[in-house]
Design an enzyme around this catalytic site. Sequence first.
Site, PDB file in Angstrom:
ATOM      1  N   ASP A  13     -32.483 -27.870  26.469  1.00 50.93           N
ATOM      2  CA  ASP A  13     -31.177 -27.397  26.014  1.00 50.93           C
ATOM      3  C   ASP A  13     -31.085 -25.873  25.945  1.00 50.93           C
ATOM      4  O   ASP A  13     -30.342 -25.311  25.130  1.00 50.93           O
ATOM      5  CB  ASP A  13     -30.827 -27.998  24.637  1.00 50.93           C
ATOM      6  CG  ASP A  13     -30.801 -29.508  24.679  1.00 50.93           C
ATOM      7  OD1 ASP A  13     -30.439 -30.059  25.729  1.00 50.93           O
ATOM      8  OD2 ASP A  13     -31.150 -30.136  23.663  1.00 50.93           O
ATOM      9  N   LYS A  16     -29.596 -24.427  30.843  1.00 51.64           N
ATOM     10  CA  LYS A  16     -29.877 -24.481  32.284  1.00 51.64           C
ATOM     11  C   LYS A  16     -28.612 -24.768  33.101  1.00 51.64           C
ATOM     12  O   LYS A  16     -28.388 -24.129  34.130  1.00 51.64           O
ATOM     13  CB  LYS A  16     -30.917 -25.584  32.560  1.00 51.64           C
ATOM     14  CG  LYS A  16     -32.261 -25.327  31.884  1.00 51.64           C
ATOM     15  CD  LYS A  16     -33.205 -26.498  32.027  1.00 51.64           C
ATOM     16  CE  LYS A  16     -32.809 -27.733  31.241  1.00 51.64           C
ATOM     17  NZ  LYS A  16     -32.921 -27.626  29.774  1.00 51.64           N
ATOM     18  N   GLY A  40     -28.756 -33.343  29.413  1.00 49.06           N
ATOM     19  CA  GLY A  40     -27.331 -33.098  29.218  1.00 49.06           C
ATOM     20  C   GLY A  40     -27.116 -31.631  29.501  1.00 49.06           C
ATOM     21  O   GLY A  40     -27.539 -30.783  28.723  1.00 49.06           O
ATOM     22  N   HIS A  41     -26.565 -31.326  30.656  1.00 48.18           N
ATOM     23  CA  HIS A  41     -26.396 -29.930  31.072  1.00 48.18           C
ATOM     24  C   HIS A  41     -24.923 -29.564  30.988  1.00 48.18           C
ATOM     25  O   HIS A  41     -24.090 -30.129  31.693  1.00 48.18           O
ATOM     26  CB  HIS A  41     -26.940 -29.734  32.497  1.00 48.18           C
ATOM     27  CG  HIS A  41     -28.430 -29.950  32.583  1.00 48.18           C
ATOM     28  ND1 HIS A  41     -29.141 -29.847  33.743  1.00 48.18           N
ATOM     29  CD2 HIS A  41     -29.345 -30.226  31.612  1.00 48.18           C
ATOM     30  CE1 HIS A  41     -30.432 -30.055  33.487  1.00 48.18           C
ATOM     31  NE2 HIS A  41     -30.575 -30.303  32.203  1.00 48.18           N
ATOM     32  N   THR A  42     -24.613 -28.613  30.091  1.00 43.10           N
ATOM     33  CA  THR A  42     -23.227 -28.296  29.788  1.00 43.10           C
ATOM     34  C   THR A  42     -22.752 -27.076  30.573  1.00 43.10           C
ATOM     35  O   THR A  42     -23.458 -26.068  30.650  1.00 43.10           O
ATOM     36  CB  THR A  42     -23.069 -27.994  28.278  1.00 43.10           C
ATOM     37  OG1 THR A  42     -23.796 -28.982  27.560  1.00 43.10           O
ATOM     38  CG2 THR A  42     -21.621 -27.978  27.844  1.00 43.10           C
ATOM     39  N   THR A 129     -34.297 -40.242  23.908  1.00 39.70           N
ATOM     40  CA  THR A 129     -32.843 -40.307  24.078  1.00 39.70           C
ATOM     41  C   THR A 129     -32.385 -41.752  24.290  1.00 39.70           C
ATOM     42  O   THR A 129     -31.195 -42.001  24.423  1.00 39.70           O
ATOM     43  CB  THR A 129     -32.414 -39.455  25.292  1.00 39.70           C
ATOM     44  OG1 THR A 129     -33.102 -39.948  26.455  1.00 39.70           O
ATOM     45  CG2 THR A 129     -32.743 -37.989  25.089  1.00 39.70           C
ATOM     46  N   GLN A 221     -34.949 -30.866  30.908  1.00 34.94           N
ATOM     47  CA  GLN A 221     -35.814 -30.722  29.722  1.00 34.94           C
ATOM     48  C   GLN A 221     -36.395 -29.302  29.687  1.00 34.94           C
ATOM     49  O   GLN A 221     -35.773 -28.394  30.191  1.00 34.94           O
ATOM     50  CB  GLN A 221     -36.914 -31.789  29.691  1.00 34.94           C
ATOM     51  CG  GLN A 221     -36.421 -33.205  29.432  1.00 34.94           C
ATOM     52  CD  GLN A 221     -35.772 -33.869  30.618  1.00 34.94           C
ATOM     53  OE1 GLN A 221     -36.364 -33.987  31.677  1.00 34.94           O
ATOM     54  NE2 GLN A 221     -34.557 -34.341  30.467  1.00 34.94           N
ATOM     55  N   THR A 236     -41.368 -35.711  27.047  1.00 38.25           N
ATOM     56  CA  THR A 236     -40.728 -36.656  27.957  1.00 38.25           C
ATOM     57  C   THR A 236     -41.786 -37.170  28.927  1.00 38.25           C
ATOM     58  O   THR A 236     -42.981 -36.856  28.786  1.00 38.25           O
ATOM     59  CB  THR A 236     -39.500 -36.021  28.644  1.00 38.25           C
ATOM     60  OG1 THR A 236     -38.773 -37.063  29.310  1.00 38.25           O
ATOM     61  CG2 THR A 236     -39.892 -34.934  29.647  1.00 38.25           C
TER      62      THR A 236
HETATM   63  P1  GDP Z   1     -29.187 -27.434  29.091  1.00 43.19           P
HETATM   64  O1  GDP Z   1     -29.600 -28.822  28.795  1.00 43.19           O
HETATM   65  O2  GDP Z   1     -30.348 -26.506  29.235  1.00 43.19           O
HETATM   66  O3  GDP Z   1     -28.248 -27.325  30.269  1.00 43.19           O
HETATM   67  O4  GDP Z   1     -28.383 -26.938  27.809  1.00 43.19           O
HETATM   68  P2  GDP Z   1     -27.275 -27.783  26.979  1.00 43.19           P
HETATM   69  O5  GDP Z   1     -26.024 -27.835  27.776  1.00 43.19           O
HETATM   70  O6  GDP Z   1     -27.832 -29.069  26.508  1.00 43.19           O
HETATM   71  O7  GDP Z   1     -27.148 -26.898  25.681  1.00 43.19           O
HETATM   72  C1  GDP Z   1     -26.746 -25.586  25.724  1.00 43.19           C
HETATM   73  C2  GDP Z   1     -25.479 -25.452  24.858  1.00 43.19           C
HETATM   74  O8  GDP Z   1     -25.251 -24.086  24.610  1.00 43.19           O
HETATM   75  C3  GDP Z   1     -24.223 -25.948  25.559  1.00 43.19           C
HETATM   76  O9  GDP Z   1     -23.349 -26.452  24.577  1.00 43.19           O
HETATM   77  C4  GDP Z   1     -23.662 -24.701  26.208  1.00 43.19           C
HETATM   78  O10 GDP Z   1     -22.260 -24.764  26.392  1.00 43.19           O
HETATM   79  C5  GDP Z   1     -24.016 -23.664  25.184  1.00 43.19           C
HETATM   80  N1  GDP Z   1     -24.285 -22.316  25.702  1.00 43.19           N
HETATM   81  C6  GDP Z   1     -24.873 -21.947  26.858  1.00 43.19           C
HETATM   82  N2  GDP Z   1     -25.044 -20.608  26.898  1.00 43.19           N
HETATM   83  C7  GDP Z   1     -24.558 -20.122  25.746  1.00 43.19           C
HETATM   84  C8  GDP Z   1     -24.464 -18.817  25.174  1.00 43.19           C
HETATM   85  O11 GDP Z   1     -24.903 -17.826  25.742  1.00 43.19           O
HETATM   86  N3  GDP Z   1     -23.904 -18.723  23.926  1.00 43.19           N
HETATM   87  C9  GDP Z   1     -23.435 -19.804  23.255  1.00 43.19           C
HETATM   88  N4  GDP Z   1     -22.911 -19.607  22.052  1.00 43.19           N
HETATM   89  N5  GDP Z   1     -23.498 -21.049  23.759  1.00 43.19           N
HETATM   90  C10 GDP Z   1     -24.064 -21.201  24.971  1.00 43.19           C
HETATM   91  P1  IMO Z   2     -32.057 -31.140  28.848  1.00 41.66           P
HETATM   92  O1  IMO Z   2     -32.262 -31.271  30.343  1.00 41.66           O
HETATM   93  C1  IMO Z   2     -33.723 -31.656  24.836  1.00 41.66           C
HETATM   94  C2  IMO Z   2     -36.455 -35.047  24.235  1.00 41.66           C
HETATM   95  C3  IMO Z   2     -35.982 -36.185  23.367  1.00 41.66           C
HETATM   96  C4  IMO Z   2     -37.329 -36.674  22.817  1.00 41.66           C
HETATM   97  C5  IMO Z   2     -38.257 -36.486  23.997  1.00 41.66           C
HETATM   98  C6  IMO Z   2     -38.484 -37.749  24.828  1.00 41.66           C
HETATM   99  O2  IMO Z   2     -30.651 -31.371  28.426  1.00 41.66           O
HETATM  100  O3  IMO Z   2     -32.653 -29.882  28.337  1.00 41.66           O
HETATM  101  P2  IMO Z   2     -36.987 -39.123  26.548  1.00 41.66           P
HETATM  102  O4  IMO Z   2     -35.645 -39.761  26.389  1.00 41.66           O
HETATM  103  O5  IMO Z   2     -37.048 -38.092  27.637  1.00 41.66           O
HETATM  104  O6  IMO Z   2     -38.097 -40.113  26.673  1.00 41.66           O
HETATM  105  O7  IMO Z   2     -37.235 -38.341  25.144  1.00 41.66           O
HETATM  106  O8  IMO Z   2     -37.672 -35.480  24.822  1.00 41.66           O
HETATM  107  N1  IMO Z   2     -35.536 -34.697  25.364  1.00 41.66           N
HETATM  108  C7  IMO Z   2     -34.767 -33.609  25.398  1.00 41.66           C
HETATM  109  N2  IMO Z   2     -34.555 -32.643  24.475  1.00 41.66           N
HETATM  110  N3  IMO Z   2     -33.123 -31.567  26.053  1.00 41.66           N
HETATM  111  C8  IMO Z   2     -33.341 -32.509  26.992  1.00 41.66           C
HETATM  112  O9  IMO Z   2     -32.861 -32.401  28.249  1.00 41.66           O
HETATM  113  C9  IMO Z   2     -34.161 -33.614  26.668  1.00 41.66           C
HETATM  114  N4  IMO Z   2     -34.562 -34.710  27.341  1.00 41.66           N
HETATM  115  C10 IMO Z   2     -35.411 -35.366  26.527  1.00 41.66           C
HETATM  116  O10 IMO Z   2     -35.124 -35.740  22.339  1.00 41.66           O
HETATM  117  O11 IMO Z   2     -37.747 -35.802  21.795  1.00 41.66           O
HETATM  118 MG    MG Z   3     -29.256 -30.331  27.389  1.00 40.72          MG
END
Ligand code: GDP
Ligand code: IMO
Ligand code: MG
Length: 423
Positions: A13, A16, A40-42, A129, A221, A236
């Site tokens: 998170d 990415k 979950g890539h936002t 997850t 991840q 994971t």
């Molecule tokens: P990923 O899994 O690495 O793609 O990251 P996620 O999408 O799970 O989580 C990142 C969260 O931070 C999302 O809700 C994004 O919209 C948000 N985000 C990304 N970059 C920034 C930033 O520079 N500032 C803030 N405040 N939010 C950000």
């Molecule tokens: P992104 O790509 C954050 C964590 C889960 C749990 C462990 C194992 O969005 O960064 P799994 O379902 O993979 O067997 O869970 O890994 N986990 C993540 N935490 N971001 C993720 O993906 C994750 N994918 C799995 O919370 O602790």
């Molecule tokens: Mg994520």
Amino acid sequence: MKVDVLLGLQWGDEGKGKVVDVLTPRYDVVARFQGGPNAGHTLEFEGQKYVLRSIPSGIFQGDKVNIVGNGVVLDPALFKAEAEALEASGHPLEDRLHISKKAHLILPTHRILDAAYEAAKGDAKVGTTGKGIGPTYTDKVSRNGIRVGDILENFDQKYQVAKARHEQILKSLNYEYDLTELEKEWLAGIEYLKKFTLVDSEHELNNLLKDGKKILCEGAQGTMLDIDFGSYPFVTSSNTVCAGACTGLGVAPNKIGDVYGIFKAYCTRVGAGPFPTELFDEIGDKICKLGFEYGSVTGRKRRCGWIDLVALKYSITINGVTKLIMMKSDVLDTFSTIKACIAYKKDGEEIDYFPYDINENIEPVYVELPGWETDMTKMQSEDEFPEEFNAYLSFLEDELGVMIKIVSVGPDRAQTIERYVEE
Ligand code: GDP
Ligand code: IMO
Ligand code: MG
């Protein structure tokens, strides 16, 4: 031509999805190499927010080809829902989205097994997850898996064999479940999958490279969740590190170019497991609130803490990071002081390396830096950076030994600042 790799350096998170989307105009192809719908890539742009799980984050930029590699595990039901939602929002996928025939399928019973194994672990549960990731990779490695290419021939027979084996395990665990709805959606997903271009990603990518195409590999991840190098067993089930791009796509190690390592200006973790810099006080709550730190897949509250440079250095080494990207610095905009962990105290002794076991008796050693106390969210260039922020960047670069090339100051695509630092 070489491929560049973009991956998370912390516990996932890091942001990415946002950065892949920002960098995609510089590439011809974006390819996911591991993980599955646990990701979950936002992305945010033009007032819209999208969360991608299995589809690469290059899908919103023009007609770029996006590839789901052999290292990914795919749930046809979740994939169908994700793809249909994208198409409904005006982003057609067919022709642009190619899927490896060697990617393994997540079966409905894999999801149930994930839940059953977690329940059996009780207090020692990983906090997965719940998407069936562990059981699917287990079947892959034990040579019992079903691959995307299998949907084209004798599929039902292969499915029935795998399902019967899973049902036997579930019976031995005395786990109660109802497969009806899950299976119905899943079988519809299998039919839907047939619409897409199914490829051998290793052939496709190497041919594209020969043709001089630019490829960005997208990790899911983060390094601290890697099956080999993460905080095992709270990890994971795939190799999230750079080497995973080689095995997850069929790209040779000598074809890896730049490795973009992404980290947050602080640190988060979702699920169970050790987290040395975790904060249990009002500062942790403040980071959680300002960073809106809730899981994009499960909605779970993410645990928050200060940046951990011991873990980051370890990640940088294992991945061979050539360029750093710092995310979410805006979340710290109102802090008067910021802490960074530069060493651990383990059993009373100070260490500056990442040890075998971080599960117990680890105490972070912090340095304190002045905050910048400036709203940076509307800044457009590094010339506007406050002095204290530049000092924070220099401190991190000195500690980590790699330049920070991009700074993200908000969730929107536009809130991204490139730094023109000398290498
Ligand atoms: P990923 O899994 O690495 O793609 O990251 P996620 O999408 O799970 O989580 C990142 C969260 O931070 C999302 O809700 C994004 O919209 C948000 N985000 C990304 N970059 C920034 C930033 O520079 N500032 C803030 N405040 N939010 C950000
Ligand atoms: P992104 O790509 C954050 C964590 C889960 C749990 C462990 C194992 O969005 O960064 P799994 O379902 O993979 O067997 O869970 O890994 N986990 C993540 N935490 N971001 C993720 O993906 C994750 N994918 C799995 O919370 O602790
Ligand atoms: Mg994520």
